[in-house]
Scaffold this active site. Sequence first.
Site, PDB file in Angstrom:
ATOM      1  N   GLU A  58       0.846  -1.208   0.000  1.00 16.02           N
ATOM      2  CA  GLU A  58       0.000   0.000   0.000  1.00 16.02           C
ATOM      3  C   GLU A  58       0.874   1.249   0.000  1.00 16.02           C
ATOM      4  O   GLU A  58       0.618   2.204  -0.720  1.00 16.02           O
ATOM      5  CB  GLU A  58      -0.875   0.020   1.250  1.00 16.02           C
ATOM      6  CG  GLU A  58      -2.276  -0.523   0.993  1.00 16.02           C
ATOM      7  CD  GLU A  58      -3.015  -0.738   2.300  1.00 16.02           C
ATOM      8  OE1 GLU A  58      -3.550  -1.848   2.449  1.00 16.02           O
ATOM      9  OE2 GLU A  58      -3.012   0.184   3.147  1.00 16.02           O
ATOM     10  N   THR A  83      11.260   7.444  -9.176  1.00 18.14           N
ATOM     11  CA  THR A  83      10.391   6.380  -9.704  1.00 18.14           C
ATOM     12  C   THR A  83       9.134   6.939 -10.380  1.00 18.14           C
ATOM     13  O   THR A  83       8.772   6.510 -11.474  1.00 18.14           O
ATOM     14  CB  THR A  83       9.987   5.406  -8.572  1.00 18.14           C
ATOM     15  OG1 THR A  83      11.182   4.825  -8.064  1.00 18.14           O
ATOM     16  CG2 THR A  83       9.088   4.295  -9.078  1.00 18.14           C
TER      17      THR A  83
END
Length: 307
Positions: A127, A177
């Site tokens: 998560e 990222t």
Amino acid sequence: MMLVSKVPATTANLGVGFDTLGLALKLYNIFEVRVTEPDTPDTIEIVGEGREELIKRENNSFIKAIEYFYRLYNLPIPHLAIKIFSNIPLCRGLGSSASAIVAGLMVGNTLTGKNLSKETLLRYAVELEGHPDNVTPAMFGGCTISLVNNGEILVKKIPFPEEIAVIVAVPQFNVKTEPSRKLIPDCVPLDVTIRGLAKMGIFINSLLTKDLNDLPLILEDELHEPYRAKYIPNYKKIKEEVISRGALGVVISGSGPSMAVLSKIDKVKQLKEDIELILLKNNIESKIFDLEIDNEGALLEVKECIM
Ligand code: HSE
């Protein structure tokens, strides 16, 4: 009492396993935590990589993961003295944030006495991280494949041949990222998908049978590498040259810009020197690590603190 968590670096994707495959490497971040008196301010000490970034609370995934855990259970967050030995380069595709998330959740789990399993902690880690391929091997070690389906996570460990080591070339520049994921198209043509499926299957078979001859072809990914290669000047040429020197395969590590080179252990020394020269020839300054596979994953030790 002091908690010490040691979590390995990871290389995600392994070319053809975008967002699913990952491998833990023997390079570790170490997180030390002591609960302090309620009226003392928190302290954060960083030794090593990314000090300027990690010293800021809002950039520190370890602290965020501890806080996330406490909030999940509506518990008051204690005051902490934190020291991080940061050995995994930041924003280079080697799972430094995954290591911090995994360590933070393990620390939260122990400090609150919840004693949840690693499998449950992994759900929280996914998560927080958004994808499973770094946090899974960071948690369990070895080579892992993860399926996230309706909030459930199925993880399998794939035996990784002992004769393979990973040489990681870490360029001086970094890549975050999120922007690097935005480069990847949402839709993939059917023929690309079919080749990807076949390559993934053959890769797993190669690992299990130790038949490594096809790896240069099999690790040729079409889902993310073509888009991310633009961050690494002359990536295609570099890759071809490294393979011609005897590498089993060359892939972009995670979202890059590090490159992970699979090598037979007896070739590592020579190949490492060759890679350094090839990168310099292409004007890429980098740090080169040769790393064995970590098979243990994240550890947490509770130590008595001698004041
Ligand atoms: N699978 C993720 C990606 C890993 O390639 O974006 C990020 O390190």
